[in-house]
Design a protein around this motif. Structure first.
Motif, short mmCIF file in Angstrom:
data_model
loop_
_atom_site.label_atom_id
_atom_site.label_comp_id
_atom_site.label_asym_id
_atom_site.label_seq_id
_atom_site.Cartn_x
_atom_site.Cartn_y
_atom_site.Cartn_z
N ALA B 12 0.83 -1.21 0.00
CA ALA B 12 0.00 0.00 0.00
C ALA B 12 0.86 1.25 0.00
O ALA B 12 0.55 2.24 -0.69
CB ALA B 12 -0.92 0.00 1.23
N VAL B 13 1.97 1.22 0.77
CA VAL B 13 2.86 2.40 0.80
C VAL B 13 3.46 2.64 -0.59
O VAL B 13 3.51 3.77 -1.09
CB VAL B 13 3.96 2.20 1.86
CG1 VAL B 13 5.08 3.18 1.67
CG2 VAL B 13 3.38 2.34 3.24
N LEU B 14 3.91 1.55 -1.24
CA LEU B 14 4.49 1.70 -2.59
C LEU B 14 3.46 2.22 -3.58
O LEU B 14 3.76 3.07 -4.42
CB LEU B 14 5.05 0.37 -3.06
CG LEU B 14 6.39 -0.04 -2.46
CD1 LEU B 14 6.76 -1.44 -2.89
CD2 LEU B 14 7.48 0.92 -2.88
N ILE B 15 2.22 1.73 -3.49
CA ILE B 15 1.19 2.20 -4.42
C ILE B 15 0.90 3.67 -4.19
O ILE B 15 0.71 4.44 -5.15
CB ILE B 15 -0.09 1.35 -4.27
CG1 ILE B 15 0.14 -0.05 -4.83
CG2 ILE B 15 -1.25 2.00 -4.99
CD1 ILE B 15 -1.07 -0.92 -4.78
N CYS B 16 0.90 4.11 -2.92
CA CYS B 16 0.67 5.54 -2.66
C CYS B 16 1.81 6.38 -3.24
O CYS B 16 1.56 7.47 -3.77
CB CYS B 16 0.55 5.78 -1.16
SG CYS B 16 -1.05 5.29 -0.52
N LEU B 54 3.15 -0.79 -9.96
CA LEU B 54 3.18 -2.23 -10.19
C LEU B 54 4.08 -2.93 -9.19
O LEU B 54 3.85 -4.09 -8.84
CB LEU B 54 3.64 -2.52 -11.62
CG LEU B 54 2.72 -2.03 -12.74
CD1 LEU B 54 3.06 -2.70 -14.05
CD2 LEU B 54 1.28 -2.28 -12.42
N GLY B 55 5.13 -2.24 -8.68
CA GLY B 55 5.96 -2.82 -7.63
C GLY B 55 5.15 -3.07 -6.37
O GLY B 55 5.27 -4.13 -5.73
N GLY B 56 4.29 -2.12 -6.01
CA GLY B 56 3.42 -2.32 -4.86
C GLY B 56 2.46 -3.48 -5.08
O GLY B 56 2.20 -4.27 -4.17
#
Lengths: 105, 129
Positions: B12-16, B54-56
């Protein structure tokens, strides 16, 4: 935990959809062919992100293949459009320089 | 804190982060008036936005065929995006009516004069052969 994941990914989808709509409006309003091609490129990237998020949200792995195909399609479309325009401009300039030798090539 | 919870939080942090970069790119597209500057902003979306988003999602899914497919999408997009960006900028430079406002438009003769010092050592090498 499943509830959190669904709610979070749906919120991400809403944000991406809003950015997509804003980019689409800007693509229609701006003038100049290059600005519009850049906007369409950005819209394509947002669509790929939306498809990837959907694939995790619905837990269907085959949607990633659709994302790959869409990235191929948008890449080829932008290349084809720019090549066509570069060719047209080259033709126009060579015709203009044949007619009038002072025109810049 | 089970493994799945930790994976969800990191993802979730990576997507944010990815959403932040995309938002910055869209704001950049609006603020600039010239196409080459706008391409600077859109390239940020193409590389960092896709990577973090996409990494998240990869971290959320864990190691599986799904994550491999998402990684393949990232790899292909990173290869394809600079090519289309280069062609669009070539088109913009061809179409430009007032180049002096935005960049220095050197002709071929001026370029050759600027890089004359680099050409001389090559000529002496040819004469030796």
């Amino acid at each position: 935990m499943e509830n959190f994941k669904t709610v979070f990914l749906t919120a991400v989808l809403f944000v991406l959809g809003g950015a997509l709509a804003v980019c689409l409006i800007k693509a229609i309003v701006t003038k100049g062919i290059t600005n519009r091609i850049v906007a369409v490129n950005m819209i394509g990237t947002f669509v790929i992100m939306v498809i990837a998020v959907l694939s995790v949200l619905l837990d269907e792995a085959y949607l990633c293949d659709i994302a790959m195909i869409y990235s191929l399609a948008s890449f080829i479309s932008s290349i084809a459009l720019t090549k066509i325009y570069i060719g047209i401009i080259g033709e126009r300039r060579s015709k203009a320089s044949e007619a009038d030798p002072e025109v810049k090539k | 804190m089970s493994a799945e919870n930790v994976r969800f939080i990191i993802g979730a942090v990576l997507i944010c982060c990815g959403l932040c970069f995309s938002a910055i790119a869209v704001v950049g597209y609006f603020r600039f008036n010239f196409a080459l500057n706008r391409m600077h902003a859109s390239a940020m979306n193409d590389t960092l936005g896709i990577l973090f988003m996409l990494g998240g999602l990869i971290v959320m899914c864990g190691l599986s065929w799904h994550s491999l497919k998402l990684a393949l999408v990232i790899v292909f997009f990173w290869i394809a995006s600079p090519v289309s960006g280069h062609l669009i900028s070539r088109l913009q430079v061809l179409l430009e009516e007032k180049p002096s406002e935005h960049y220095e438009d050197l002709t071929d003769a001026e370029y050759a004069e600027a890089f004359k010092k680099d050409e001389k050592p090559e000529e002496t090498e040819d004469e030796r052969h």
